[in-house]
Design an enzyme around this catalytic site. Structure first.
Site: not given
Length: 467
Positions: A142, A244
């Site tokens: 992330d 992402e």
């Protein structure tokens, strides 16, 4: 030893179970041993739940390894900063069709907790094996920013990369005059033909790019788009990895036109991405509900969701912990096609358990958090007012858990997690970490019940208005 009832699995001539001992979990291997290292007890191998064992589990039982999951209509990121929350997360997610990302950490979180990507993934593997969760899960590196960070996560077997483009997004442009924008703008004839003065119909919405709006947008996101395209071509292209794009860690909200521009340019440049995280209007601060105009959020989210559908990806909502007032809106306007990330809220539930079961330890940690708060604000943006937190000496032990219903107290504990977990005594020994983990192990089921209630509330509201 106490065998976890769901954990017995067989592969060929090998049967593996997970068992609970007083201070640790272990693996029990019966039949052929494919390489587990451990001691022999009554004809079985007793192996530690360490990295070597996790690697073997992922080879023997593929459901314990992460895979790309963002093609699923609904996904939820459930970061586990402590490495102990995932069994509780799984028990919640078994009631919903959303696919979980069970290993989800940023480099910042790894540094603050002194963990590694491999450790985070191994903890998820053991939890999935223990709970017999065979529906699939993802592992998200992330908020990664650099080539080295992306390579680190991919090298550890992560199935998802969230590229944080914040360091390549120009926050100064929003405050520039038109003259300053014109002076800084570098013409690109190809892009100007596509966007300058053009309008685009997206479902019931019209996206427009008048001259100054287009120039500001190109200035803000031009370098970020170059960065994203470069990372994709060097590290992601051709690999089974969810990609992402995060443009949410900025000072100003992402307008629908800016979102459209980013999505259109990524597509034009051949970047295959599964989701985009815009910076929404209002504030998504850590550990508390949404701050802002719900009517404006609803209007803009409707356009953001339509843009995502037009380009064939799902909208991603970051800092999604505890944003209860907007969850029904997100579920409804995305038509149930979303990726929502939570992380620190499971740490808050762990600390709630401390307040419930060992008041003296909680008071000690809380006092330390107050002293460490200013240091923690270097890592997180919050508007916490410490003066609004009740003084500990005014609270009975039975009232301590109520602090977790007060926003300022929640944020105090939320953002100081790393400093709490890594605090040392004068002799170099852990100040809190060992005592905290011992308490959490002794109160494991209490923790899972707190997670079931709290994360369960997230899921109920997200699903509330999905048709």
């Amino acid at each position: 030893m106490q065998i976890y009832e769901k954990s017995r699995h067989t592969s060929g001539a090998t049967t593996v179970s997970m068992a609970r001992e007083a201070e640790r979990d272990v693996l029990v291997i019966e039949g052929r041993n494919p390489g587990f290292a451990g001691e022999v007890r009554e004809g079985a191998i007793i192996a530690p739940a360490d990295h070597q064992s996790a690697v073997l589990l992922r080879q023997l039982f593929p459901f314990t390894a992460p895979r790309p999951v963002l093609s699923s209509i609904r996904t939820v990121g459930l970061g586990d900063r402590l490495g102990i929350a995932t069994p509780g997360h799984i028990r919640v997610m078994e009631n919903y069709d959303a696919v979980p990302i069970l290993a989800q950490q940023s480099i910042r979180e790894l540094n603050l907790t002194e963990r590694t990507f491999m450790d985070v993934l191994d903890c998820a593997t053991f939890a999935v094996f223990r709970e017999d969760f065979q529906r699939g899960f993802g592992a998200d590196g992330d908020h990664l920013k650099t080539d080295d960070e992306v390579e680190y996560a991919l090298g550890c077997g992560y199935s998802m990369i969230t590229l944080d483009c914040s360091e390549h997004i120009r926050n100064d442009v929003a405050d520039m005059t038109d003259e300053q924008v014109n002076a800084a703008y570098q013409p690109d004839q190809e892009m100007e033909k596509l966007y300058l003065g053009k309008s685009f119909k997206v479902e019931d919405h019209t996206i427009e790019f008048p001259e100054m709006e287009y120039k500001r947008t190109a200035l803000i996101y031009g370098a970020a788009l170059d960065h994203a395209a470069g990372i994709y071509s060097r590290h992601v292209k051709g690999k089974p990895v969810d990609f992402e794009i995060s443009i949410d860690e900025t000072m100003t909200p992402t307008t629908p036109a800016q979102h459209y521009f980013v999505a259109s340019e990524l597509t034009r440049r051949g970047v295959a991405f599964a989701t985009v995280a815009p910076r929404f209007c209002g504030e998504f601060q850590k550990g508390i509900d949404y701050i802002g105009d719900l009517a404006q959020f609803t209007r803009e989210l409707d356009v953001h969701a339509a843009i995502a559908r037009a380009f064939g990806y799902k909208l991603s909502i970051h800092s999604g912990s505890d944003k209860f007032s907007v969850f029904p809106i997100i579920g409804k306007l995305t038509r149930g096609n979303f990726h929502v990330k939570t992380a620190g809220t499971n740490w808050l539930e762990a600390m709630r358990v401390v307040a419930m079961t060992d008041a003296a330890l909680y008071r000690e940690v809380h006092a330390f958090a107050l002293s460490a708060f200013d240091e923690a604000t270097k890592y997180y943006h919050v508007t916490t007012d410490l003066s609004k937190i009740p003084a500990l000496d005014t609270l009975k032990d039975s009232e301590l858990p109520d602090l977790f219903s007060q926003n300022d107290a929640r944020q105090l504990i939320h953002i100081t997690y790393g400093l709490i977990l890594t605090a040392k005594n004068a002799d170099g020994a852990s100040r809190f970490k060992e005592r905290l983990y011992k308490l959490w192990r002794e109160n494991e089921e209490t923790y899972y019940k707190c997670l079931a209630q709290h994360i369960g509330r997230h899921m109920r509201l997200l699903y509330q208005d999905i048709r």
